[in-house]
Design a protein around this motif. Structure first.
Motif, short mmCIF file in Angstrom:
data_model
loop_
_atom_site.label_atom_id
_atom_site.label_comp_id
_atom_site.label_asym_id
_atom_site.label_seq_id
_atom_site.Cartn_x
_atom_site.Cartn_y
_atom_site.Cartn_z
N ARG A 192 35.05 44.85 38.34
CA ARG A 192 35.42 44.40 39.69
C ARG A 192 35.06 42.95 39.97
O ARG A 192 35.90 42.21 40.52
CB ARG A 192 34.80 45.33 40.74
CG ARG A 192 35.07 44.87 42.18
CD ARG A 192 34.60 45.86 43.20
NE ARG A 192 34.78 45.35 44.56
CZ ARG A 192 34.61 46.07 45.67
NH1 ARG A 192 34.25 47.34 45.57
NH2 ARG A 192 34.81 45.54 46.86
N PRO A 193 33.86 42.48 39.63
CA PRO A 193 33.51 41.09 39.98
C PRO A 193 34.34 40.03 39.28
O PRO A 193 34.44 38.90 39.76
CB PRO A 193 32.04 40.99 39.57
CG PRO A 193 31.55 42.39 39.49
CD PRO A 193 32.72 43.18 39.02
N VAL A 194 34.93 40.37 38.13
CA VAL A 194 35.63 39.35 37.34
C VAL A 194 37.13 39.58 37.25
O VAL A 194 37.85 38.76 36.67
CB VAL A 194 35.04 39.27 35.91
CG1 VAL A 194 33.57 38.87 35.96
CG2 VAL A 194 35.21 40.60 35.18
N LEU A 195 37.62 40.68 37.81
CA LEU A 195 39.03 41.02 37.68
C LEU A 195 39.92 39.97 38.33
O LEU A 195 39.71 39.57 39.47
CB LEU A 195 39.30 42.38 38.33
CG LEU A 195 40.70 42.98 38.19
CD1 LEU A 195 41.03 43.27 36.74
CD2 LEU A 195 40.80 44.25 39.03
N ARG A 196 40.93 39.53 37.58
CA ARG A 196 41.88 38.55 38.12
C ARG A 196 42.55 39.09 39.37
O ARG A 196 42.92 40.26 39.45
CB ARG A 196 42.96 38.25 37.07
CG ARG A 196 42.65 37.10 36.15
CD ARG A 196 43.73 36.91 35.11
NE ARG A 196 45.09 36.94 35.63
CZ ARG A 196 46.18 36.77 34.88
NH1 ARG A 196 46.04 36.55 33.59
NH2 ARG A 196 47.38 36.82 35.40
N GLU A 197 42.74 38.22 40.34
CA GLU A 197 43.32 38.63 41.62
C GLU A 197 44.73 39.18 41.45
O GLU A 197 45.13 40.11 42.16
CB GLU A 197 43.33 37.44 42.58
CG GLU A 197 43.69 37.80 44.01
CD GLU A 197 42.66 38.69 44.69
OE1 GLU A 197 43.07 39.53 45.51
OE2 GLU A 197 41.47 38.55 44.39
N ASP A 198 45.48 38.61 40.50
CA ASP A 198 46.87 39.02 40.32
C ASP A 198 47.06 40.04 39.21
O ASP A 198 48.19 40.37 38.84
CB ASP A 198 47.74 37.80 40.04
CG ASP A 198 47.33 37.06 38.76
OD1 ASP A 198 46.20 37.29 38.27
OD2 ASP A 198 48.15 36.28 38.25
#
Length: 265
Positions: A81-87
């Motif tokens: 979750r903390p590093v997941l790409r927004e798109d």
């Protein structure tokens, strides 16, 4: 550059990864698994790229495929979750975990879900796919294209996934049991072991293909195989007396109840 990453490379993930690589659907296919030896050997065998952390996949890839067991999924989601790409589009194959449940764990994301079966190993899976409200139609159909790389695919509302997961995901085990029982009966009556197995497998394979190609009502095909006063009708009557339909329904309902337990948990 189009990128896809897989977190987990177990028995179900491996044929999917191989199919994606073979179909050249993405420019780069990355894979992470906690079993580093298995990961290295698998990636060497199929041409995927091994990476040393699931968070690297989450931070880099356009599509993140979650191929872990349902009980492991909460920890994996917390890690990425903390590093997941927004798109990034997140896609799960975990039984019993809905797209909304996954999206909530990720703080609101576009999430799709695939329900494949083990027949993907030979490119003959049947898979259901769907997406949540945040996933675009194009994203959902891209997931459908992935499914079709290793078999047939049907887009379904997620409300039907539990039923589909038993029909498509559990039923191969039921079918294997039937094949084994048929082969055992043949062996008990003198057919050599290898011949009994080959005949039982081919009979089921051919019967399934006949139904798929020709279509029609199952009961009508049963009738066509049976001759009045012949051998087949006696076996069919025995199966009817044993209430084969009720036996299958009982197994189906037991699997369905467990799927719903997983969904609730």
């Amino acid at each position: 550059m189009k990128t896809i990453g897989f977190i987990g490379c177990g028995n179900m993930a491996q044929p999917i990864i191989r199919a994606v690589v073979k179909a050249a659907l993405y420019d780069e296919v990355s894979v992470f698994d906690t079993d580093r030896a298995k990961l290295a050997a698998f990636c060497d065998s199929c041409g995927a790229k091994a990476v040393d952390a699931g968070t690297r996949i989450a931070a880099f890839c356009d599509m993140v495929m979650l191929c872990v067991k349902p009980q492991v999924l909460p920890d994996v989601l917390a890690q990425i979750r903390p590093v997941l790409r927004e798109d990034a589009l997140v896609v799960s194959i975990a039984a019993g975990k809905t797209t909304d449940w996954i999206a909530e764990k990720l703080g609101g994301r576009a999430v799709c879900r695939i329900m494949p079966n083990l027949n993907a190993t030979v490119g003959e899976a049947v898979s259901a796919y769907t997406g949540n409200a945040a996933a675009s139609q194009a994203q959902i159909e891209t997931v459908g294209d992935i499914c079709r790389a290793f078999g047939e695919a049907v887009r379904l509302p997620e409300s039907l996934f539990s039923t589909f997961s038993v029909t498509g995901g559990c039923a191969p085990a039921y079918t294997f049991m039937f094949i084994g029982a048929l082969a055992d009966a043949a062996k008990a009556n003198g057919l050599p072991d290898e011949a009994a197995f080959e005949v039982a497998v081919q009979c089921v394979l051919g019967s399934a293909k006949l139904l798929k190609v020709m279509g029609g009502d199952v009961s009508e095909w049963v009738r066509k195989v049976c001759s009045p006063g012949g051998t087949t009708i006696e076996g069919v009557r025995s199966l009817e007396a044993s209430d084969l339909g009720a036996i299958v329904r009982k197994a189906f309902d037991a699997s369905l109840a467990r799927d719903r337990e997983l969904s609730a948990g």
